[in-house]
Design a protein around this motif. Structure first.
Motif, PDB file in Angstrom:
ATOM      1  N   GLY A  72       0.788  -1.282   0.120  1.00 46.18           N
ATOM      2  CA  GLY A  72      -0.028  -0.031  -0.090  1.00 46.18           C
ATOM      3  C   GLY A  72       0.950   1.141   0.093  1.00 46.18           C
ATOM      4  N   HIS A 223      -7.944   9.603  -3.997  1.00 44.51           N
ATOM      5  CA  HIS A 223      -7.226   9.019  -3.116  1.00 44.51           C
ATOM      6  C   HIS A 223      -5.511   8.942  -3.761  1.00 44.51           C
ATOM      7  CE1 HIS A 223      -6.051   5.861  -0.143  1.00 44.51           C
ATOM      8  NE2 HIS A 223      -5.240   5.160  -1.319  1.00 44.51           N
ATOM      9  N   PHE A 274      -7.880  -6.886  -3.829  1.00 44.14           N
ATOM     10  CA  PHE A 274      -7.843  -5.472  -3.083  1.00 44.14           C
ATOM     11  C   PHE A 274      -8.532  -4.223  -3.911  1.00 44.14           C
ATOM     12  CE2 PHE A 274      -5.433  -1.472  -2.837  1.00 44.14           C
ATOM     13  CZ  PHE A 274      -5.082  -1.551  -1.536  1.00 44.14           C
ATOM     14  N   GLN A 275      -8.535  -4.265  -5.278  1.00 44.84           N
ATOM     15  CA  GLN A 275      -9.115  -3.186  -5.763  1.00 44.84           C
ATOM     16  C   GLN A 275     -10.599  -3.254  -5.548  1.00 44.84           C
ATOM     17  OE1 GLN A 275      -7.780  -1.110  -9.223  1.00 44.84           O
ATOM     18  NE2 GLN A 275      -6.374  -2.889  -9.710  1.00 44.84           N
ATOM     19  N   ALA A 277     -12.175  -4.924  -3.023  1.00 45.66           N
ATOM     20  CA  ALA A 277     -12.567  -4.939  -1.485  1.00 45.66           C
ATOM     21  C   ALA A 277     -12.295  -3.654  -0.841  1.00 45.66           C
ATOM     22  CB  ALA A 277     -11.943  -6.041  -0.827  1.00 45.66           C
ATOM     23  N   TYR A 278     -11.336  -2.861  -1.368  1.00 41.65           N
ATOM     24  CA  TYR A 278     -10.750  -1.875  -0.521  1.00 41.65           C
ATOM     25  C   TYR A 278     -11.122  -0.324  -1.457  1.00 41.65           C
ATOM     26  CZ  TYR A 278      -8.833  -4.780   2.404  1.00 41.65           C
ATOM     27  OH  TYR A 278      -8.581  -5.858   3.749  1.00 41.65           O
ATOM     28  N   ASN A 279     -11.702  -0.338  -2.672  1.00 44.38           N
ATOM     29  CA  ASN A 279     -11.917   0.674  -3.510  1.00 44.38           C
ATOM     30  C   ASN A 279     -13.275   0.789  -4.316  1.00 44.38           C
ATOM     31  OD1 ASN A 279     -11.644   3.149  -4.955  1.00 44.38           O
ATOM     32  ND2 ASN A 279      -9.341   2.604  -5.684  1.00 44.38           N
ATOM     33  N   PRO A 289     -17.036  -1.604   3.706  1.00 41.78           N
ATOM     34  CA  PRO A 289     -16.417  -2.822   4.358  1.00 41.78           C
ATOM     35  C   PRO A 289     -17.176  -3.691   5.161  1.00 41.78           C
ATOM     36  CG  PRO A 289     -15.075  -0.825   4.323  1.00 41.78           C
ATOM     37  CD  PRO A 289     -16.432  -0.330   4.144  1.00 41.78           C
ATOM     38  N   GLY A 296     -14.754  -9.892   1.159  1.00 39.09           N
ATOM     39  CA  GLY A 296     -13.511  -9.307   0.913  1.00 39.09           C
ATOM     40  C   GLY A 296     -12.240 -10.415   1.171  1.00 39.09           C
TER      41      GLY A 296
END
Length: 391
Positions: A72, A223, A274-275, A277-279, A289, A296
């Protein structure tokens, strides 16, 4: 008795090989580069940069692979303060531990890494939160934060050149996640370290973070703009990009890749965990979330509505990827696994889904050694729960 296909035989071998209790891992201690402190090349907390090194031998003694660790980034002062108190912002051994497991493309066992097992391999610890790019001269004394990722990259490269990397016959810069994005950012700079006679190529794994469109673009754009502002990267990003567009777009690979002149291989999944679940989920009204929950982490916990959302991401991701020109020097392996990071997982390195009858390992080797180009995208429109528990 039914006939076994080559794919089923390979899968059976992979299951046996990677689940064996006797499978060793090559473990190597970190080295802290104390001499770099004098040049200001330090982690967020001011500690020295660190790397782990495996010496090559035999036919691989003049070949080098440099792996940039992922993890990250930090996007605000507070976020960077928190990061500086973890292994991703420090090289203190109580944070990063004392060893690195060299697996996947870094494996030193020829059974699991038949093409690169005996190369010189360098694992560069990521402790700056800026994709090895920042270079703020002044230290933030109120928080004792130092933003010097670019100097860390330079210091480790200089150390490796001193160890003989400049005489390499073959060289690879690679990395996963943020390290994959770092690889794209530094690919041409890495190539410039070697004479023209050296075969130099780059492999970016899970580093193709997209801007996207609509609500997704608003979220991801904001971001990365925060990352650029926090680390003052505007003047440090590739001029090939910033000369054509605003710097806030120039952390996105879709605006970087076409100007990378060094051969580059993109390893991706159309369902990047990642993209999504977190974006991406933040671009869907009513989702976050908490609502996404265990989906996720585990595809089996995703209901049909969430699978549909993931399929929407695939459409946007592939549309973005396919806008790139089809350079003959660029490789591409895009599967449909619901995961993030491929090449340093032993299972997904040697037991990936087959594309054009090639595993990921075979596809990269054919491309790297100029045996054949490789640009393939899995046509499966739904995510697959590819095993990822073995590293």
């Amino acid at each position: 008795m039914g006939r076994f296909t080559s794919a089923s035989i390979l899968l059976l071998w992979c299951i046996i090989a990677t689940t064996s209790a006797q499978v060793p891992e090559y473990v190597k201690s970190y080295t802290r580069l104390e001499s770099a402190v004098a040049t200001g090349a330090v982690c967020l907390d001011g500690s020295p940069p660190a790397y782990a090194y495996v010496e090559g031998y035999g036919s691989g003694s003049s070949n080098w692979m440099v792996y940039l660790e992922g993890g990250g980034w930090c996007f605000s002062l507070e976020n960077c303060i928190n990061r500086s108190q973890s292994f991703l912002g420090s090289s203190k051994y109580e944070f990063i531990g004392n060893t690195v497991n060299f697996t996947g493309i870094l494996d030193s066992d020829s059974r699991y890494n038949q093409y690169f097992y005996n190369w010189n391999k360098v694992f560069v610890h990521y402790c700056d939160g800026s994709m090895f790019t920042s270079d703020i001269r002044q230290v933030d004394l109120s928080n004792n934060l130092t933003f010097r990722g670019g100097r860390i990259y330079n210091a480790v490269m200089e150390e490796m050149l001193h160890e003989g990397m400049g005489n390499a016959h073959n060289a690879i810069l690679t990395g996963s996640s943020a390290g994959g994005l770092s690889t794209i950012l530094h690919c041409d700079r890495f190539r410039a370290l070697f004479p023209n006679t050296t075969r130099v190529k780059c492999i970016s794994d899970s580093g193709f973070f997209i801007l996207g469109e609509g609500a997704l673009a608003n979220i991801s754009g904001r971001h990365f703009a925060q990352v650029i502002a926090t680390h003052q990267l505007g003047a440090l990003l590739p001029k090939s990009c910033t000369s054509k567009r605003g710097p806030n777009l120039c952390l996105f690979p879709e605006y970087l890749v076409e100007d990378v002149s060094t051969p580059l291989f993109l390893v991706e999944t159309a369902f990047d965990l990642f993209q999504i679940a977190y974006n991406f989920i933040f671009s869907v009204p009513g989702l976050g979330p908490k609502q996404w929950g265990d989906c996720g982490k585990n595809l089996a916990q995703c209901n049909s509505t969430k699978i549909g959302i993931m399929e929407d991401f695939r459409s946007i991701f592939l549309k973005t990827l396919l806008k790139l020109d089809q350079s003959s020097s660029r490789g591409m392996f895009v599967d449909s696994c619901y995961l993030h990071v491929h090449i340093v997982r032993r299972y997904t390195w040697i037991c990936s889904p087959l594309l054009r009858n090639r595993t990921l390992e075979q596809a990269i080797a054919d491309w790297y050694f100029d045996r054949s180009p490789f640009q393939e995208i899995d046509n499966n429109a739904s995510p697959q729960n590819c095993p990822t528990s073995l590293y």
